[in-house]
Design a protein around this motif. Structure first.
Motif, PDB file in Angstrom:
ATOM      1  N   VAL A  98       2.254   5.582   3.547  1.00 10.67           N
ATOM      2  CA  VAL A  98       2.534   4.201   3.971  1.00 10.67           C
ATOM      3  C   VAL A  98       2.420   3.294   2.742  1.00 10.67           C
ATOM      4  O   VAL A  98       1.799   3.670   1.759  1.00 10.67           O
ATOM      5  N   PRO A  99       3.027   2.083   2.795  1.00 11.57           N
ATOM      6  CA  PRO A  99       2.958   1.209   1.612  1.00 11.57           C
ATOM      7  C   PRO A  99       1.498   0.883   1.264  1.00 11.57           C
ATOM      8  O   PRO A  99       0.747   0.450   2.130  1.00 11.57           O
ATOM      9  N   ARG A 100       1.159   1.083   0.014  1.00 10.85           N
ATOM     10  CA  ARG A 100      -0.223   0.892  -0.421  1.00 10.85           C
ATOM     11  C   ARG A 100      -0.660  -0.572  -0.402  1.00 10.85           C
ATOM     12  O   ARG A 100      -1.818  -0.866  -0.190  1.00 10.85           O
ATOM     13  N   ALA A 101       0.266  -1.471  -0.721  1.00 13.43           N
ATOM     14  CA  ALA A 101      -0.146  -2.857  -0.971  1.00 13.43           C
ATOM     15  C   ALA A 101      -0.365  -3.655   0.303  1.00 13.43           C
ATOM     16  O   ALA A 101      -1.090  -4.630   0.292  1.00 13.43           O
ATOM     17  N   ASN A 102       0.279  -3.271   1.402  1.00 14.13           N
ATOM     18  CA  ASN A 102       0.141  -4.137   2.572  1.00 14.13           C
ATOM     19  C   ASN A 102      -0.538  -3.467   3.762  1.00 14.13           C
ATOM     20  O   ASN A 102      -0.596  -4.043   4.833  1.00 14.13           O
ATOM     21  N   LEU A 103      -1.052  -2.247   3.584  1.00 12.15           N
ATOM     22  CA  LEU A 103      -1.807  -1.598   4.653  1.00 12.15           C
ATOM     23  C   LEU A 103      -3.106  -1.014   4.088  1.00 12.15           C
ATOM     24  O   LEU A 103      -3.188  -0.690   2.907  1.00 12.15           O
ATOM     25  N   SER A 138       7.838  -0.790  -7.309  1.00 12.19           N
ATOM     26  CA  SER A 138       7.165  -0.963  -6.020  1.00 12.19           C
ATOM     27  C   SER A 138       6.056  -1.993  -6.203  1.00 12.19           C
ATOM     28  O   SER A 138       5.524  -2.145  -7.312  1.00 12.19           O
ATOM     29  N   ILE A 139       5.696  -2.693  -5.087  1.00 12.41           N
ATOM     30  CA  ILE A 139       4.626  -3.681  -5.208  1.00 12.41           C
ATOM     31  C   ILE A 139       3.302  -2.964  -5.443  1.00 12.41           C
ATOM     32  O   ILE A 139       3.223  -1.746  -5.330  1.00 12.41           O
ATOM     33  N   TYR A 140       2.246  -3.732  -5.742  1.00 10.13           N
ATOM     34  CA  TYR A 140       0.980  -3.216  -6.238  1.00 10.13           C
ATOM     35  C   TYR A 140       1.127  -2.936  -7.727  1.00 10.13           C
ATOM     36  O   TYR A 140       0.939  -1.834  -8.202  1.00 10.13           O
ATOM     37  N   MET A 160      -4.289 -11.289   2.874  1.00  8.36           N
ATOM     38  CA  MET A 160      -3.915 -12.616   3.370  1.00  8.36           C
ATOM     39  C   MET A 160      -2.903 -12.538   4.504  1.00  8.36           C
ATOM     40  O   MET A 160      -2.832 -13.422   5.337  1.00  8.36           O
ATOM     41  N   GLU A 161      -2.137 -11.442   4.549  1.00  9.85           N
ATOM     42  CA  GLU A 161      -1.187 -11.320   5.660  1.00  9.85           C
ATOM     43  C   GLU A 161      -1.928 -11.145   6.982  1.00  9.85           C
ATOM     44  O   GLU A 161      -1.457 -11.552   8.037  1.00  9.85           O
ATOM     45  N   ARG A 162      -3.101 -10.557   6.919  1.00 12.84           N
ATOM     46  CA  ARG A 162      -3.916 -10.441   8.122  1.00 12.84           C
ATOM     47  C   ARG A 162      -4.700 -11.742   8.355  1.00 12.84           C
ATOM     48  O   ARG A 162      -4.767 -12.257   9.476  1.00 12.84           O
TER      49      ARG A 162
HETATM   50  C1  LIG Z   1       4.874  -3.527   3.763  1.00 14.70           C
HETATM   51  O1  LIG Z   1       5.597  -3.383   2.569  1.00 14.70           O
HETATM   52  C2  LIG Z   1       6.811  -2.703   2.696  1.00 14.70           C
HETATM   53  C3  LIG Z   1       7.422  -2.625   1.328  1.00 14.70           C
HETATM   54  O2  LIG Z   1       6.618  -1.904   0.449  1.00 14.70           O
HETATM   55  C4  LIG Z   1       7.745  -3.417   3.643  1.00 14.70           C
HETATM   56  O3  LIG Z   1       8.902  -2.631   3.834  1.00 14.70           O
HETATM   57  C5  LIG Z   1       7.046  -3.637   4.952  1.00 14.70           C
HETATM   58  O4  LIG Z   1       7.849  -4.431   5.765  1.00 14.70           O
HETATM   59  C6  LIG Z   1       5.721  -4.301   4.754  1.00 14.70           C
HETATM   60  N1  LIG Z   1       5.051  -4.365   6.012  1.00 14.70           N
HETATM   61  C7  LIG Z   1       4.460  -5.450   6.452  1.00 14.70           C
HETATM   62  C8  LIG Z   1       3.817  -5.321   7.769  1.00 14.70           C
HETATM   63  O5  LIG Z   1       4.429  -6.475   5.824  1.00 14.70           O
END
Ligand SMILES: *[C@@H]1O[C@H](CO)[C@@H](O)[C@H](O)[C@H]1NC(C)=O
Ligand SMILES: *[C@@H]1O[C@H](CO)[C@@H](O)[C@H](O)[C@H]1NC(C)=O
Ligand SMILES: *[C@@H]1O[C@H](CO)[C@@H](O)[C@H](O)[C@H]1NC(C)=O
Ligand SMILES: *[C@@H]1O[C@H](CO)[C@@H](O)[C@H](O)[C@H]1NC(C)=O
Ligand SMILES: *[C@@H]1O[C@H](CO)[C@@H](O)[C@H](O)[C@H]1NC(C)=O
Ligand SMILES: *[C@@H]1O[C@H](CO)[C@@H](O)[C@H](O)[C@H]1NC(C)=O
Length: 721
Positions: A251-256, A175-177, A601-603
């Motif tokens: 929820v995914p830790r790395a992107n939220l 998983s990422i992170y 950075m996505e935000r």
């Molecule tokens: C966040 O990461 C998950 C994978 O861990 C992915 O499925 C999801 O689309 C990502 N969400 C955003 C908003 O990037």
């Protein structure tokens, strides 16, 4: 010898008022917050100090008399790692002894009396390296406590010294992170543990085993690394409940950024449940961001906490919420207040004190628990940052803060009387800081690209406004952050100014503490409004500050501030500056995907670099068109343990500057992260950064005491033909 000369300069400077050199900055005592006893007559604090003579640190625990301001030594035993006041009398203490007679890598809890510290006794043996102790006396007279440590998934405390080591150094991730800040993620994580000391006669004895309150919730973690500490959890005053913050495990830790506040019985008899999760009855509508700082009310019946609404924005506005445990209701307090407070203390059941950034300071405000949406909290502290504060029995607060001119400032204040009395200040205590004072700094507001922008001015030693001093532009990181009236041991503007600069430290678009709009307006605009605001600060200085010499100005910044330096290198402002310093900045826009916290950075760029290509390209300092303009001598600092902005960013930039023939130097610390912390490294950092600026601004030539690159003692690798 070069270093020897530098030491002599430091010794000479110590006798002159107004001067602070890097060695004095780094070796000045560093003191913790002052924590008053329940009676409010004395406070305890720790001091650590590094010596460049012995090349080692020493630490002590001290007492501050809250009437006289007198400071005395409590203990300098290096085995004492944390001390808390115990109970309601004025002298009992509980401390963590950092060694354990029976368990290598473990610690012990000791009980003692402030008047006879050395005569304490061991009350419990803990099986791992616990810290962040919080303790209360329950109605039965027992002590209920919580502390944090590392945990295996099964809840057993992880003890690094006893853990079996793998024969291979491989790491495997599904998983990422993969890594965070300066650490690769492993299968162990932080957890809050609870324990009890039973009252037996006149002493306390350990009762039962520690309970892991976090591990029963799969994927939960508290305190949250890298900066989470004991403010991520709290024990109720009656000892029955514990609350902790965890990143949302579902929820995914790395992107939220979503986080929940959990509530759990102290005895661990039930699994912790979130009070603001997606299925919690009291979750405020639409609020899904980071939550933090849960604090129990004096009656143990409510929890105050902060939460942001946006689930992918780490700098959204924090709103204060009060959750009532029995009725499972949550209400917002002063919900429309255009500030983002970050600390809260209960005065009583009806009143709160809230702390937060406000116009380049961090101030304290009085807020009633039932404050309506439009309530405007009134500040009762003013200058500096109020870093920590504790309620005293007379309902005033004991504040520990700092300013740009003192590293430690302890005073009393109250909503009715504002600041009442200063008890101690480091600039009066520490020889290295002698002569520093409020006259060292000033501020101005100027027209930015869209609105008025605030900037600090920091004057050099012996400032004479009829003379001219080169301007040093200080560019802060974040980008959602600020230059505040606070002390720093890493980017201390006064130590830069004292080389012979007027430091201009603006808070451009993106900065915090000036209302949420200014903070938010940097989104998708990294090289736009903030750049224009910085240019306007430079032009304001050229026009209005007659003592500011902009003809030999220089600039320095770290992280986002490093991005801005690289952006300036390819912009018009770069041609007006004599030298640049980029510390751990970003260079190649798409390379931001190698960072740890992807939400950031996505935000900031409103999407991924493959989804929103234009947003990344628009603000790319490595755009070939910009590279062709690079011409200003630049120092690059980039460290190997920086996983926020990996070292490849600094190397890419250095390779470009060298291939373009721009005077440049690469400074690297293999054992430092996004920040340079270790004192010996910090000294070299200051020597190189100041030396670089001084060389190109001409300060080296005119000030024989200024730090000079000629004094570099580290061998410089240079195979240029
Ligand atoms: C966040 O990461 C998950 C994978 O861990 C992915 O499925 C999801 O689309 C990502 N969400 C955003 C908003 O990037
Ligand atoms: C601790 O303090 C005592 C008394 O001031 C002093 O003699 C001793 O050298 C100190 N020890 C350390 C390790 O600093
Ligand atoms: C700390 O405790 C250990 C025993 O576990 C002892 O050997 C050591 O001398 C102690 N350190 C100090 C500074 O008292
Ligand atoms: C710390 O614990 C060790 C081991 O029990 C003990 O030898 C030492 O005296 C203790 N020191 C203090 C200050 O409690
Ligand atoms: C928990 O897991 C660790 C690591 O696998 C192991 O050493 C420990 O014995 C386990 N504890 C229990 C109670 O099973
Ligand atoms: C971000 O993207 C969304 C949808 O892609 C768009 O509606 C919004 O206007 C964008 N915001 C900014 C600040 O670019």
């Amino acid at each position: 010898m070069a270093l020897h000369r530098w030491l002599c300069v430091a010794a000479a400077a110590a006798s002159t008022a107004w001067a602070m050199d890097p060695e004095q900055l780094i070796s000045a005592p560093r003191r913790s917050e002052a924590i008053p006893n329940p009676k409010g007559n004395v406070a305890i604090f720790s001091t650590s100090q590094y010596s460049f003579d012995t090349h080692s640190s020493s630490a002590s625990w001290n007492l501050l008399d809250l009437k006289s301001g007198k400071i005395s030594l409590l203990t300098n035993d290096s085995n004492v790692s944390e001390i808390v006041w115990l109970g309601t009398d004025k002298s009992s203490l509980l401390y963590i002894n950092g060694t354990n007679a029976d368990v290598p890598g473990g610690v012990e809890l000791w009980v003692t009396d402030v008047n006879n510290f050395a005569n304490g006794y061991k009350a419990a043996s803990l099986p791992a390296a616990f810290s962040g102790l919080k303790a209360v006396i329950t109605s039965s007279g027992d002590v209920n406590y919580v502390a944090s440590g590392q945990s295996y998934a099964n809840g057993t405390a992880y003890n690094e010294e006893l853990a079996t080591k793998s024969l291979s150094s491989a790491r495997i991730y599904d998983s990422i992170y993969v890594r965070h800040w300066d650490t690769y993620l492993t299968t162990t994580f932080n957890a809050v543990f609870s324990g009890t000391l039973a009252k037996k006669g006149k002493s306390y004895v350990s009762k039962g085993a520690l309970k892991n309150l976090v591990s029963p919730v799969k994927n939960a973690e508290s305190p949250y690394p890298p900066f989470g500490g004991s403010s991520d959890y709290d024990i109720s005053p009656n000892g029955k409940l514990v609350t902790f913050k965890s990143k949302a495990p579902d929820v995914p830790r790395a992107n939220l950024t979503t986080a929940y506040i959990y509530l759990v019985p102290h005895d661990g008899s039930r699994t912790a449940e979130p009070i603001n999760g997606p299925d919690s009855p009291a979750t405020p509508e639409g609020v899904q961001g980071d939550a933090n700082n849960p604090v129990f009310s004096p009656g143990s019946d409510k929890i105050a906490y902060f939460q942001m609404a946006d689930k992918s924005y780490e700098s959204d506005r924090r709103v204060l919420y009060i959750h009532t445990i029995k009725s499972q209701k949550t209400v917002a307090v002063a919900e429309d207040w255009d500030r983002s407070p970050d600390s809260v203390k209960w005065v009583d059941a009806k009143n709160l004190i809230v702390g937060g950034e406000d116009k380049g300071r961090s101030r304290l405000f009085a807020v009633p628990v039932n404050a309506k949406k439009d309530f405007k909290p009134k500040k009762f502290t003013d200058g500096g940052v109020a870093g920590a504060y504790y309620l005293l029995p007379d309902k005033s607060v004991l504040v520990t803060g700092s300013t740009m001119w003192t590293s430690w400032n302890v005073y009393t204040a109250s909503p009715k009387k504002n600041v009442i009395k200063t008890l101690a200040s480091a600039n009066k205590l520490d020889a290295g800081l002698a002569g520093l004072g409020p006259d060292d700094i000033d501020e101005f507001y100027y027209q930015g690209s869209a609105t008025k922008i605030q900037s600090w001015i920091i004057y050099p030693k012996g400032f004479d406004k009829s003379k001219k001093y080169p301007v040093l532009l200080f560019i802060h990181g974040g980008p959602q952050g600020s230059w505040a009236d606070s002390w720093s041991t890493r980017w201390n503007p006064k130590v830069f100014a004292d080389q012979g600069y007027v430091v201009i430290a603006p808070n451009p678009t993106g900065s915090t503490g000036f209302g949420q709009k200014l903070t938010d307006d940097i989104q998708n605009n990294w090289g736009g409004a903030p750049y224009d605001d910085i240019v306007n600060a430079f032009e304001y200085a050229a026009k209005h500050l007659h003592y500011a010499d902009t003809s030999r100005a220089v600039a320095a910044g770290a992280s986002y501030g490093g991005f801005m330096i690289n952006w300036i290198q390819g912009s018009d402002l770069g041609r007006k500056l004599k030298a640049l310093v980029c510390h751990d900045g970003t260079f190649v826009a798409d390379a931001k995907i190698s960072t740890d916290e992807l939400w950031f950075m996505e935000r900031e760029f409103n999407g991924t670099f493959w989804g929103e290509r234009d947003n990344y390209r628009r603000w790319d300092p490595s755009d070939p068109e910009r590279i062709l303009r690079f011409d200003t001598p630049q120092l690059i600092v980039h460290n190997d343990l920086d996983y926020r902005l990996p070292v490849a960013e600094g190397l890419s930039l250095f390779n470009v500057l060298q291939e373009r023939g721009v005077p440049s130097r690469f400074l690297n610390f293999p054992d430092e992260n996004h920040w340079v912390i270790h004192q010996e490294n910090s000294l070299v950092w200051h020597q190189q950064v100041l030396g670089w600026l001084n060389k190109y601004s001409g300060v080296s030539k005119e000030n024989p005491n200024a730090v000079s690159l000629d004094d570099t003692v580290i061998p410089v690798v240079d195979y240029n033909p």
